[in-house]
Design a protein around this motif. Structure first.
Motif, PDB file in Angstrom:
ATOM      1  N   TYR A   1       0.267  -1.327   0.310  1.00 32.43           N
ATOM      2  CA  TYR A   1      -0.358  -0.338  -0.327  1.00 32.43           C
ATOM      3  C   TYR A   1       1.171   1.286  -0.221  1.00 32.43           C
ATOM      4  O   TYR A   1       1.823   0.918   0.967  1.00 32.43           O
ATOM      5  CB  TYR A   1      -0.722  -0.072   1.034  1.00 32.43           C
ATOM      6  CG  TYR A   1      -0.700  -0.093   2.670  1.00 32.43           C
ATOM      7  CD1 TYR A   1      -0.392   1.201   3.017  1.00 32.43           C
ATOM      8  CD2 TYR A   1       0.126  -1.001   3.328  1.00 32.43           C
ATOM      9  CE1 TYR A   1       0.211   1.126   4.256  1.00 32.43           C
ATOM     10  CE2 TYR A   1       0.888  -0.738   3.736  1.00 32.43           C
ATOM     11  CZ  TYR A   1       1.291   0.395   5.307  1.00 32.43           C
ATOM     12  OH  TYR A   1       1.421   0.742   6.157  1.00 32.43           O
TER      13      TYR A   1
ATOM     14  N   CYS B   1      -5.755   3.879   2.145  1.00 27.46           N
ATOM     15  CA  CYS B   1      -4.496   2.890   2.675  1.00 27.46           C
ATOM     16  C   CYS B   1      -5.683   2.649   4.263  1.00 27.46           C
ATOM     17  O   CYS B   1      -5.349   1.689   4.953  1.00 27.46           O
ATOM     18  CB  CYS B   1      -3.362   3.266   3.193  1.00 27.46           C
ATOM     19  SG  CYS B   1      -2.440   3.720   1.758  1.00 27.46           S
TER      20      CYS B   1
ATOM     21  N   GLU C   1      -8.470   0.201   3.419  1.00 27.44           N
ATOM     22  CA  GLU C   1      -7.854  -1.522   3.459  1.00 27.44           C
ATOM     23  C   GLU C   1      -7.136  -2.211   4.347  1.00 27.44           C
ATOM     24  O   GLU C   1      -7.534  -3.187   4.731  1.00 27.44           O
ATOM     25  CB  GLU C   1      -6.526  -0.924   2.444  1.00 27.44           C
ATOM     26  CG  GLU C   1      -6.303  -2.158   1.897  1.00 27.44           C
ATOM     27  CD  GLU C   1      -4.523  -2.143   0.763  1.00 27.44           C
ATOM     28  OE1 GLU C   1      -4.800  -3.165   0.292  1.00 27.44           O
ATOM     29  OE2 GLU C   1      -4.344  -1.173   0.621  1.00 27.44           O
TER      30      GLU C   1
ATOM     31  N   SER D   1       4.910  -0.944   3.258  1.00 24.19           N
ATOM     32  CA  SER D   1       4.518   0.020   2.484  1.00 24.19           C
ATOM     33  C   SER D   1       6.717   0.395   2.856  1.00 24.19           C
ATOM     34  O   SER D   1       7.191   0.013   3.824  1.00 24.19           O
ATOM     35  CB  SER D   1       3.263   0.952   3.144  1.00 24.19           C
ATOM     36  OG  SER D   1       4.036   1.981   4.292  1.00 24.19           O
TER      37      SER D   1
ATOM     38  N   ARG E   1      -1.080  -0.393  -5.655  1.00 20.75           N
ATOM     39  CA  ARG E   1      -1.551  -1.051  -4.254  1.00 20.75           C
ATOM     40  C   ARG E   1      -1.709  -2.570  -5.013  1.00 20.75           C
ATOM     41  O   ARG E   1      -2.288  -2.738  -6.008  1.00 20.75           O
ATOM     42  CB  ARG E   1      -3.377  -0.026  -4.373  1.00 20.75           C
ATOM     43  CG  ARG E   1      -3.763  -0.733  -3.076  1.00 20.75           C
ATOM     44  CD  ARG E   1      -4.972  -0.558  -3.200  1.00 20.75           C
ATOM     45  NE  ARG E   1      -4.876   0.967  -2.739  1.00 20.75           N
ATOM     46  CZ  ARG E   1      -4.470   2.208  -1.282  1.00 20.75           C
ATOM     47  NH1 ARG E   1      -4.462   1.159  -0.133  1.00 20.75           N
ATOM     48  NH2 ARG E   1      -4.318   3.422  -1.367  1.00 20.75           N
TER      49      ARG E   1
ATOM     50  N   THR F   1     -10.681  -0.453  -1.816  1.00 23.03           N
ATOM     51  CA  THR F   1      -9.904  -0.828  -0.559  1.00 23.03           C
ATOM     52  C   THR F   1     -10.971  -1.218   0.418  1.00 23.03           C
ATOM     53  O   THR F   1     -11.238  -1.422   1.919  1.00 23.03           O
ATOM     54  CB  THR F   1      -9.240   0.342  -0.534  1.00 23.03           C
ATOM     55  OG1 THR F   1     -10.180   2.094  -0.057  1.00 23.03           O
ATOM     56  CG2 THR F   1      -8.219   0.728  -1.024  1.00 23.03           C
TER      57      THR F   1
END
Length: 154
Positions: free
Chosen positions: A37, A45, A48, A70, A120, A140
Motif C-alpha cells: 500500500y 490505505c 484497506e 509500505s 496498491r 479498499t
C-alpha cells in the motif's frame, strides 16, 4: 515485472513496527496475504487496513498471515497500527526493496502528474511459497472480504 500466479514468491526480510524482522520463508506451511500500500494514514490505505482488521477473526481462523508493506518508517507504522488497532504486522520497506522484488514499485499517475511510487497490490501466497492469486485492482473497502472469497470458495 509483477510476480505472477504459479511463480515462487520472492523471499524477503523486512522489519515491522516493533523491530521484529519478518522473512517469507518463516511462514512456510501457512497462507500469506502480502499487501502493498502507498502510505499510512491516507484514506484508501486506512480503509484497506481496517478491512483486514474487521475480518481478522475469519482470517485467523483460516491460519492466514497478513503482512502489510509500505515505505513508511517503523514509527509511522506503529502510530498507524495503534490508531486503528491493527492486529497484524506492517513492514517497513524504506528503500522499496521488497516492493521491487514483487514488481509493485514503479511509475504512477495521479492528478495529471507522473511519479515513482508504490502500487496498491496484493499477493496471496500458498503454504508452499507459490503465488496463488494476485490482486492488481484493489477495492479498499472490501479487500479482506474479497480475499476471504478466494480462500473459502462457495
Amino acid at each position: 515485472m509483477v510476480q505472477a500466479v504459479g511463480e515462487q514468491a520472492p523471499d524477503f526480510n523486512a522489519v515491522d513496527s516493533d523491530g521484529v524482522t519478518h522473512a517469507l520463508h518463516q511462514y512456510r506451511g501457512k497462507t500469506v496475504v502480502l499487501y502493498f500500500y502507498p502510505r499510512d494514514n491516507t484514506p484508501g490505505c486506512t480503509k484497506e487496513a481496517c478491512s483486514f482488521r474487521d475480518e481478522w477473526a475469519k482470517l485467523k481462523a483460516l491460519d492466514v498471515v497478513v503482512l502489510g508493506v509500505s515505505k513508511d518508517s517503523q514509527k509511522s507504522h506503529q502510530k498507524f497500527r495503534d490508531k486503528f488497532a491493527l492486529p497484524f504486522p506492517l513492514l517497513s520497506d524504506p528503500e522499496a526493496q521488497v516492493a521491487q522484488q514483487y514488481g509493485v514499485w514503479g511509475e504512477k499517475k495521479f492528478m495529471g502528474k507522473t511519479f515513482i511510487g508504490m502500487h496498491r497490490m496484493t499477493f496471496v501466497i500458498d503454504p508452499e511459497g507459490k503465488i496463488s492469486h494476485v490482486f492488481t485492482k484493489v477495492n479498499t473497502d472490501t479487500h479482506a472480504t474479497d480475499i476471504l472469497k478466494i480462500l473459502q470458495p462457495l
